[in-house]
Write an enzyme that holds these catalytic residues in place. Sequence first.
Site, PDB file in Angstrom:
ATOM      1  N   ASP A  60      -9.053   3.686  -1.849  1.00 38.20           N
ATOM      2  CA  ASP A  60      -9.987   4.131  -0.811  1.00 38.20           C
ATOM      3  C   ASP A  60     -11.307   4.632  -1.392  1.00 38.20           C
ATOM      4  OD1 ASP A  60      -7.982   3.435   0.854  1.00 38.20           O
ATOM      5  OD2 ASP A  60      -7.319   5.475   1.272  1.00 38.20           O
TER       6      ASP A  60
ATOM      7  N   GLU B  94       2.403   4.772  -4.238  1.00 40.14           N
ATOM      8  CA  GLU B  94       2.309   5.652  -5.433  1.00 40.14           C
ATOM      9  C   GLU B  94       3.641   6.343  -5.725  1.00 40.14           C
ATOM     10  OE1 GLU B  94       0.030   5.526  -2.954  1.00 40.14           O
ATOM     11  OE2 GLU B  94      -1.225   4.223  -4.160  1.00 40.14           O
TER      12      GLU B  94
ATOM     13  N   ASP C 161       0.846  -1.199   0.000  1.00 40.33           N
ATOM     14  CA  ASP C 161       0.000   0.000   0.000  1.00 40.33           C
ATOM     15  C   ASP C 161       0.886   1.255   0.000  1.00 40.33           C
ATOM     16  OD1 ASP C 161      -2.289   1.561   0.182  1.00 40.33           O
ATOM     17  OD2 ASP C 161      -2.327   1.485   2.362  1.00 40.33           O
TER      18      ASP C 161
HETATM   19  C1  GLC Z   1      -4.651   3.402   2.953  1.00 41.22           C
HETATM   20  C2  GLC Z   1      -5.174   2.170   2.243  1.00 41.22           C
HETATM   21  C3  GLC Z   1      -6.181   1.473   3.102  1.00 41.22           C
HETATM   22  C4  GLC Z   1      -5.559   1.140   4.449  1.00 41.22           C
HETATM   23  C5  GLC Z   1      -5.015   2.395   5.114  1.00 41.22           C
HETATM   24  C6  GLC Z   1      -4.242   2.105   6.389  1.00 41.22           C
HETATM   25  O1  GLC Z   1      -5.660   4.343   3.098  1.00 41.22           O
HETATM   26  O2  GLC Z   1      -5.705   2.477   0.992  1.00 41.22           O
HETATM   27  O3  GLC Z   1      -6.669   0.323   2.478  1.00 41.22           O
HETATM   28  O4  GLC Z   1      -6.497   0.543   5.277  1.00 41.22           O
HETATM   29  O5  GLC Z   1      -4.125   3.069   4.223  1.00 41.22           O
HETATM   30  O6  GLC Z   1      -3.194   1.256   6.163  1.00 41.22           O
END
Ligand code: GLC
Length: 740
Positions: free
Chosen positions: A482, A378, A375
Site C-alpha cells: 500500500d 504477512e 494479499d
Molecule cells: C490491502 C491491499 C490492497 C487491497 C486492499 C483490499 O490493503 O494491499 O492492495 O486493495 O487490501 O483488498
Amino acid sequence: MKEKILYIPNQDEYLKVSAINNKIIRFHFSKDKEWRHNYSFAIEKEIIPIDLFSEESENEFLISTSFLKISMDKNNGSIKIYDRENNCILADYENLGYKRVDKKVYCYKEIKGEVAFLGFGERTGDLNKKGKKLINWNTDNPHHTPDVDHLYQSHPFFLAWNPQVSYGIFFDNTYRSYFDMGRENENYYYFFAEDGELDYYFIYGPTPKEVIEGYTELTGRCYLPPMWALGYQQSRWSYKDENEVKKIAERFKEEDIPCNVIYLDIDYMDGFRVFTIDKNKFPNFEKMIEELNKEGFRVVPIIDPGVKKDDSYEVYKEGIEKNYFCKKENGEIFVGHVWPGESVFPNFVREEVRKWWGEKQRILVEKGISGIWNDMNEPSIIPSFDYKMMRLLFYHLKFKEPPRVPSFLEKEDFYSKTLSADVVHGENREFTHDEIHNVYGLLMAKASFNGWRDAKPEERPLIITRAGFSGIQKYSAVWTGDNKSTWEHLYMSIIMLQNLGISGVPFIGADVGGFWGDCEPELFARWIELGIFYPFFRNHSAINTKNQEPWEFGEHIEDIARRYIKLRYKLMPYLYSLFYEAKEKGTPILRSLILEFPKDPNAIKYEDEFMFGPSFLVAPIYEKGKNERDVYLPEGTWYNFWNNETFKGPNIIKVEAPLDIIPIFVKAGSIIPMRGEENKIELRVYPGEGEFLYYEDDGISWDYEKGIYNLVRFSLSKDKLNIEYIHKGFKETKFITSTI
Ligand code: GLC
C-alpha cells in the site's frame, strides 16, 4: 571430503562447513552436532556439497575450492575467506564470527574499505544500506514512509559491492532477524536472529550479477510468466459489480489503450468469504469472464488467507473438520479479525493443507480466471477494536487513507499485528509462530502456484503476492503493497524495486498512480512513464479515492498514458527475453547501475536512475513541476532514445524532460527486439559492439519446459549484425532490422 566439522572452543559449539559449488560456502553452527535446521523454506532443491580440498596447520584448517580459500582458526573458529589471488574478501570481526546469547545467534564481520550493501528485499530509504539497521519481520504497514523499516517481505540476504569484488550473504533463518550494517560501529557489521541456528551462505561474485546468480541458484528462480502478464493491468479496490468491470474493459477499447488484466478486489466475494462470489453483484461471473477473455482481457481475483468463521460456510466447515486451521498451544483455533470479521488461518506449513487450498482455488480457476492475487498474507490481522474502527471509517466516513494510529499507541510494532505468539504450525505443532511468520506468505503463494498447476496444467498463471520470503520468486510476482499517490512514493518505488531485484525477485512492481489518496494528473503521467519499466505494471487504487484509470486525468494526460503503455507493448519482445534471462540466471530486469557497471565507483551514487535490462538507462522525474534533470551516463556511448542524439560517458548531462518525456538512454551496441508490423520482430540497432539473447515461445503454455522455444543470439560487431539460432524449437520469426 564433503564437509569439515570444526569445534569452536571459546563458544563450545561446532561449525560445519561445506561448499555448494566452487563459489558458495555454507557455514552452519550447532551446539550439539545435531544441526537441527536440516530443512529450509527458502532453499527447496536438494543440495549436494562438492568435494573440498583441505589442509591443516598447527593453528588453522584450510579448505579450498577452485575460486576460494577458507581459513578457520582452530582456537576460536574465526573465519577468513580469500580469493584465488589471496585477497581477503571477508573476515570475522575479532572472534565474533559466532556468538550465542540465550536463544539468539549472532555473526560479526569486518567492514574494510569502501563497500556498499544492497538487497535485503523490499526496503524503503537509500539504496545503499551501509550504516543502517534492518529488521526482517513481515509487516503490513499501510503508512510506510522512507524511514520505515520492515515491510511485507523478508529477504535475509544482501549483496556487498565495491568496484573490485562483490559477494553475498544469505542468512537462512526465518525467525525475526536483524542486520546492523555498520550502524553500531563502522568497523563491523553483524546479523542475528531471535532464535534458530546460525546457518548462512557466503556467495562469491566477483561481479554483482554472479552473486545474484549464486543466490538464486540456492533459492530458485522465476518461471516465465505468460506474456500477457507483462502488459498493462488495471485494478481498483473495488470495481463493484459486473457492469462496472465490463464498462472499464469497454472503455479501454474505446480509448484505444491496451490493457491485459482487470483485477477483482475483495468485494467480488460473498461477505469476504474466500472462494465464493457475490451473486448479487456478479450474477454471471463465468459469462462475464468469458466475454472479457474474448475481448482480450484476463481476470485476476484477490484471495486472502483469512477464512470467515461461519458455521454455514463450506470452506470453514471443511477446514474445521479436517483440522486445517492454525491452533494455539492450548489447542484452541486461533481467531483474528480481517475483512470478513472473525477469521481463521490455514496451517500452510502442512503440504496437505496447501493441497486443499490449491483444490479450493479450482472453484475460481474453472470459472475462467487467469491468475491469483494473494494479499494480507504477512499474515495481517486487525485487532477487533481497530477492525471495527477501520470499517467504520473506511466504508462509512469515506476515508481516503487508513486512520492514523494515535501517537500514544504508536510503537514500532503497532502494524505488525499478526497471529499471536502462542500459535503453533505444522503437522504436530512443531513450529512456533515466530519461526513461521516470515514464511507464511511464501507458503501461501506456493499453495496457489501448485494448486494452479494441478487445476490448469496447460496455462501459466499470474500469481502475485504481497508477503514473501527469500525464494518467493519461484512462485509469484511481488507488488510493494500500500503506497500513496505522492511524489515521495513514486521515488520510493525506484529504490525498493532495485533492492528487491537484487534480492532475486525479478517480477516486481509498485501500484502505479499510488494506492492511498487521490492521484493528481501530473503525478499520474510521471508514474505511467516510470511504470512501463516496472516488470509488473499495474495501476491500483484504494477505496474512497478518486478513480485512477488513464482517462480520469484529462485528454493530455490520457494521450501520454496511451503513448507510453503502447511503448511498453512495443518493447515486449525485449522484456520477455529479459524474463528468460531472469529465469535462467536470476538477473533482475529493473537493475541498479552497479549491475551493468560494476567497476564504476560512481555507479552506486546515482540510485535515482536504473537500467531496464542491459540496454536502457532510465532517469525518471520524481518531483512536481520538474521538466529537466541531471543524468549520469556511465562509460561508453549513449543514444537519447527520443531523438538519437549521442553522448559520451562517463558524464553528467542535463536533460530536458517536459511532461510527456521521461529521459531514456540506450547503450551503444544494443540490439533491441521490438514488436513490428505483421508479427515481425523489428531489431532496432544502436551502432557499437554488443550482443543480446532473444527468446521466444508460445507465451502461454509450459511447452518451453519441453524445449519448444527459440533462443537467438544477435551480435553486433563493426556495425555488422549477426543472427544465430542457439536453440530452435519453435516456429521461426521474421526479423527486420532498422539501424538508427
Ligand atoms: C490491502 C491491499 C490492497 C487491497 C486492499 C483490499 O490493503 O494491499 O492492495 O486493495 O487490501 O483488498
